[in-house]
Design an enzyme around this catalytic site. Structure first.
Site, PDB file in Angstrom:
ATOM      1  N   TRP A 102       5.132   4.462   6.846  1.00  0.00           N
ATOM      2  CA  TRP A 102       5.386   5.668   6.046  1.00  0.00           C
ATOM      3  C   TRP A 102       4.228   6.650   6.097  1.00  0.00           C
ATOM      4  O   TRP A 102       4.446   7.863   6.040  1.00  0.00           O
ATOM      5  CB  TRP A 102       5.763   5.304   4.610  1.00  0.00           C
ATOM      6  CG  TRP A 102       7.045   4.525   4.562  1.00  0.00           C
ATOM      7  CD1 TRP A 102       7.218   3.244   4.105  1.00  0.00           C
ATOM      8  CD2 TRP A 102       8.353   4.963   5.008  1.00  0.00           C
ATOM      9  NE1 TRP A 102       8.520   2.865   4.246  1.00  0.00           N
ATOM     10  CE2 TRP A 102       9.237   3.880   4.789  1.00  0.00           C
ATOM     11  CE3 TRP A 102       8.836   6.147   5.564  1.00  0.00           C
ATOM     12  CZ2 TRP A 102      10.600   3.967   5.116  1.00  0.00           C
ATOM     13  CZ3 TRP A 102      10.189   6.222   5.890  1.00  0.00           C
ATOM     14  CH2 TRP A 102      11.052   5.150   5.663  1.00  0.00           C
ATOM     15  N   ASP A 172       1.988   8.845  -1.914  1.00  0.00           N
ATOM     16  CA  ASP A 172       3.366   8.392  -1.782  1.00  0.00           C
ATOM     17  C   ASP A 172       3.482   7.092  -2.576  1.00  0.00           C
ATOM     18  O   ASP A 172       2.991   6.050  -2.147  1.00  0.00           O
ATOM     19  CB  ASP A 172       3.674   8.169  -0.286  1.00  0.00           C
ATOM     20  CG  ASP A 172       5.089   7.663  -0.039  1.00  0.00           C
ATOM     21  OD1 ASP A 172       5.788   7.320  -1.014  1.00  0.00           O
ATOM     22  OD2 ASP A 172       5.485   7.601   1.146  1.00  0.00           O
ATOM     23  N   LYS A 196      13.799   2.829  -5.134  1.00  0.00           N
ATOM     24  CA  LYS A 196      13.093   1.551  -5.077  1.00  0.00           C
ATOM     25  C   LYS A 196      12.764   1.048  -6.476  1.00  0.00           C
ATOM     26  O   LYS A 196      13.261   0.025  -6.886  1.00  0.00           O
ATOM     27  CB  LYS A 196      11.854   1.669  -4.205  1.00  0.00           C
ATOM     28  CG  LYS A 196      12.267   1.593  -2.741  1.00  0.00           C
ATOM     29  CD  LYS A 196      11.379   2.266  -1.783  1.00  0.00           C
ATOM     30  CE  LYS A 196      12.058   2.302  -0.421  1.00  0.00           C
ATOM     31  NZ  LYS A 196      11.488   3.294   0.454  1.00  0.00           N
TER      32      LYS A 196
END
Ligand SMILES: *Cc1c(COP(=O)(O)O)cnc(C)c1O
Length: 360
Positions: A102, A172, A196
């Site tokens: 990511w 993030d 999530k």
């Protein structure tokens, strides 16, 4: 109907009380005679849902008044674009800590808008550790510094946030937001997809410090943090139902006692599984340094690819689903987000020991 324990990395397990609340309110939201799915986003009922969700999130994370909370769409992935577009304003440079898929994707995207510098990376060992870095590693002319607090795919985490002095820190937090208390004032911008640890797909939460709004003129309005902030995230129709579900998750967390409480539960769940993995002669964790180990996504291997597959199948038959690891790591991954009860982890360990016993 039997419910399974769902260890998926995302979309992922929701707290059962939240699902029951959604079910109870599905056809008639609090006497309105309609479902939240059918409501106008400009209606009094929905404005109240969105406002309450923001108030509760602010309370849970103790978000200071000089930060805006935005409820956006496009997933965390769109933030890989929006952040450089909005923040690469002065020097058109950004520093990245590269700890996984990511951060890599985010850095690649930022390159379209300016210069990207990788300050530290663990790519040499397939991201199985957190690399070292210090405040002096960051460039003086970086418009911002980007890192990922929890690496969903590889199962590592940064326990402490990077010390960046007066620079803008962007994080993030897609897979560990709301898993523990954080000091929001250390960050310029925090973002996370909801699917999530916060709710369902369709919603991306952005928490951004006031002074970072409107640095770049003439951006497409949907991609401009200032336009989104000025319009209370309703420049267009927001992902109404996802905001509603996140709001229910916030209420659930508050009733549980807030983030200090959920942190204790999360640490306890992860410790249970890591302790089992560390003593097992059949399974082994993929992250060897305990301080780098994620408490949200726990990755582990057995003796071979064949036995990994056999275990995943065995566990599925026992009602423990989505344990297959990401293809770039292999093995297994158990995501123990807020919604996973302690009982689910206990059951997982029971089934793992059972499987281990069958191998002898
Ligand atoms: C899942 C994930 C993403 C991508 O999220 P989307 O909402 O699918 O765009 C980005 N960063 C991290 C850390 C993730 O876990």
């Amino acid at each position: 109907m039997e419910r399974v324990y769902n260890f998926s990395a995302g979309p992922s397990i929701l707290p059962t009380p939240v699902l029951l609340k959604i079910q109870a309110e599905l056809l008639d939201y609090q006497g309105s005679g309609q479902s939240v799915m059918e409501m106008s986003h400009r209606s009094e009922d929905f404005i109240k849902i969105a406002d309450t969700a923001e108030v509760d999130l602010r309370e849970l994370l103790a978000i200071p008044a000089n930060y805006k909370v935005l409820f956006l769409q496009g997933g965390a992935s769109l933030q890989f674009t929006m952040i450089p577009m909005n923040l690469m304003s002065k020097h058109k440079k950004a520093d990245f800590i590269n700890t996984g898929e990511w951060s890599k994707k985010a850095a690649l995207e930022a390159k379209r808008y300016g210069e990207v510098r990788i300050v530290a990376s663990s790519e040499d060992k397939n991201f199985n550790y957190i690399p070292n870095f210090s405040a002096s590693d960051f460039s003086s002319d970086a418009d911002y510094i980007h890192y990922v607090s929890n690496n969903t795919i590889f199962g590592t985490r940064l326990v402490k946030f990077p010390e960046v002095k007066d620079k803008v820190l962007v994080c993030d937090m897609s897979s560990d937001i709301l898993s523990k208390p954080i000091d929001v004032s250390k960050f310029g911008l925090i973002f996370a997809g909801a699917q999530k640890n916060m709710g369902i797909a369709g919603l991306t939460v952005v928490i951004i410090r006031d002074d970072l709004l409107g640095l770049v003129p003439n951006l497409p309005p949907m991609l401009d943090f200032k336009v989104q902030a000025d319009n209370a995230s309703m420049y267009n129709t927001p992902s109404c139902f996802s905001i509603y579900v996140a709001g229910l998750v916030f209420k659930w967390l508050k009733e549980l006692g807030g983030l200090k409480e959920i942190e204790k539960i999360n640490e306890a769940k992860a410790k249970l599984l890591y302790d089992y993995l560390d003593q097992s002669s059949f399974f082994a964790p993929t992250i060897s340094n305990p301080k780098d180990r994620s408490i949200m996504n726990l990755c582990f291997l057995s003796a071979s690819k064949e036995s990994d597959a056999a275990f995943v199948k065995y566990a599925t038959q026992k009602g423990l689903v989505n344990l297959k690891g990401h293809r770039s790591v292999g093995g297994m991954r158990a995501s123990l987000y807020n919604g996973m009860p302690l009982e689910g982890v206990i059951e997982l360990i029971r089934v793992m020991s059972e499987f281990e016993g069958l191998q002898a």
